[in-house]
Design a protein around this motif. Structure first.
Motif, mmCIF file in Angstrom:
data_model
loop_
_atom_site.group_PDB
_atom_site.id
_atom_site.type_symbol
_atom_site.label_atom_id
_atom_site.label_comp_id
_atom_site.label_asym_id
_atom_site.label_seq_id
_atom_site.Cartn_x
_atom_site.Cartn_y
_atom_site.Cartn_z
ATOM 1 N N THR A 222 21.263 3.997 2.627
ATOM 2 C CA THR A 222 21.812 2.845 1.982
ATOM 3 C C THR A 222 20.749 3.036 0.203
ATOM 4 O OG1 THR A 222 21.707 2.088 3.846
ATOM 5 C CG2 THR A 222 22.060 0.495 2.274
ATOM 6 N N ALA A 223 19.410 3.035 1.037
ATOM 7 C CA ALA A 223 18.261 2.887 0.027
ATOM 8 C C ALA A 223 18.930 4.914 -0.989
ATOM 9 C CB ALA A 223 16.750 3.124 0.244
ATOM 10 N N SER A 224 19.217 5.683 -0.937
ATOM 11 C CA SER A 224 19.176 6.635 -0.896
ATOM 12 C C SER A 224 21.130 6.939 -1.759
ATOM 13 C CB SER A 224 19.365 8.372 -0.682
ATOM 14 O OG SER A 224 21.017 8.713 -0.399
ATOM 15 N N ASN A 225 21.622 6.101 -1.114
ATOM 16 C CA ASN A 225 23.261 5.766 -1.988
ATOM 17 C C ASN A 225 22.933 4.683 -3.362
ATOM 18 O OD1 ASN A 225 24.648 7.648 -0.473
ATOM 19 N ND2 ASN A 225 24.941 5.537 0.964
ATOM 20 N N ILE A 226 22.178 3.983 -3.178
ATOM 21 C CA ILE A 226 21.822 2.859 -4.883
ATOM 22 C C ILE A 226 20.497 3.764 -5.666
ATOM 23 C CG2 ILE A 226 22.345 1.434 -3.948
ATOM 24 C CD1 ILE A 226 19.964 0.285 -3.262
ATOM 25 N N GLY A 227 20.081 4.996 -5.174
ATOM 26 C CA GLY A 227 19.212 5.875 -5.990
ATOM 27 C C GLY A 227 17.827 4.493 -6.505
#
Ligand SMILES: Nc1ncnc2c1ncn2[C@@H]1O[C@H](COP(=O)(O)OP(=O)(O)OP(=O)(O)O)[C@@H](O)[C@H]1O
Ligand SMILES: [Mg+2]
Length: 284
Positions: A222-227
């Protein structure tokens, strides 16, 4: 950091691909910068360029590491300042060039400029044992060897440890890179029933000091998807585990978390419940 102390180059490396190096690089760089250290995270994965996505700055990339190595632009033109954390900069990789575009002399030159500006230089290595990985580890003072709890990942980490002790600048002058083991994507429940290697098994095979255990966590994706690196989400398990890694890197003796099976807690609860019930039956 004390002005008289030297900058530290830390390579985040692994033999096997896809184990969590870029995730860890973005979190460790962010965590050190939050502690007030001037920090830069450098993407050595030329051609893939994932770090800028993890850091959420992909739209701000104008120049990259290769442009600086080739002397097309000055270092400060390619450095991107993080918008969330002061003291943090990103040196992105090129997406259009291949990994042979990095030269040893060029990297030497950029690294010595970075050492003057920053307290910590975090190098996100490509996987494997090719040129890009060698260049990423060559200047390292410290190495974080990222390993998943599976035998192929552990075996490849062992090969990387061999290279760290022979192919680095430190090795050339008879010194040692300070090595740390970081276990990522750990599932304590599965390790408990033998579906994964346990922390103890991995530490025993690789026999280097453990800097942390990051649990398998949906929060990472989730965190990497929103950078936005998961360490910026202190309510998440993985975010907390990365914060613990920062404390240990800075010399604190922080206790390991997320290494005990959740089932055990339930079992304990159930046992207490059963005991209470049998006591009640005895009384009746
Ligand atoms: N603790 C974790 N829990 C769940 N998923 C994770 C965790 N750490 C990493 N991942 C996932 O694993 C995948 C690979 O992560 P990452 O890109 O950080 O690995 P890498 O080692 O940099 O890969 P490469 O070798 O291709 O550069 C990503 O999809 C990431 O979201
Ligand atoms: Mg990567």
């Amino acid at each position: 950091m004390n002005e008289t102390r030297q900058s530290q180059v830390i390579v985040i490396t692994s033999g096997k691909g896809g184990v969590g190096k870029t995730t860890s690089s973005s979190c460790i760089a962010t965590g050190l910068a939050k502690e007030g250290y001037r920090t830069v995270v450098v993407d050595f994965d030329i051609g893939l360029r994932n770090l800028d996505l993890h850091m959420g700055c992909e739209r701000r990339v104008v120049y990259d590491f290769i442009n600086v190595v080739n002397g097309d632009v000055k270092l400060h033109q390619a450095l991107i300042k993080d918008k969330r954390v002061s003291n943090l900069s990103i040196l992105p990789a090129s997406q259009t060039r291949d990994k042979d575009a990095l030269s040893k002399e060029g990297v030497n030159n950029v690294l010595s400029q970075l050492r003057e500006k920053f307290d910590f230089i975090i190098c996100d290595s490509p996987a494997g044992i090719e040129k890009g990985a060698f260049l990423a580890m060559y200047h390292a003072d410290q190495a974080i060897v990222v390993t998943n709890p599976e035998i192929s990942s552990v075996r490849d980490s062992d090969r990387i440890l061999g290279l760290l002790s022979t192919k680095t600048q430190k090795a050339e002058i008879g010194e040692q890179v300070k090595e740390h083991l970081l276990i990522t994507r750990y599932n304590a429940d599965r390790a408990e029933i033998g579906e994964m290697l346990s922390v103890k098994d991995i530490a025993a095979i690789l026999s280097i000091p453990l800097i942390g255990v990051i649990p398998e966590s949906e929060a990472v994706l989730t965190a990497s998807n929103i950078g936005n690196p998961v360490i910026n989400f202190p309510q998440t398990d993985a975010g907390q585990a990365y914060s613990d890694v920062i404390e240990r890197l800075l010399g604190k003796k922080t206790k390991l978390r997320f290494v005990s099976p959740k089932q055990q807690i339930w079992e304990k609860f159930l046992n207490v419940f059963k005991r209470d019930k049998s006591q009640q039956e005895e009384i009746l």
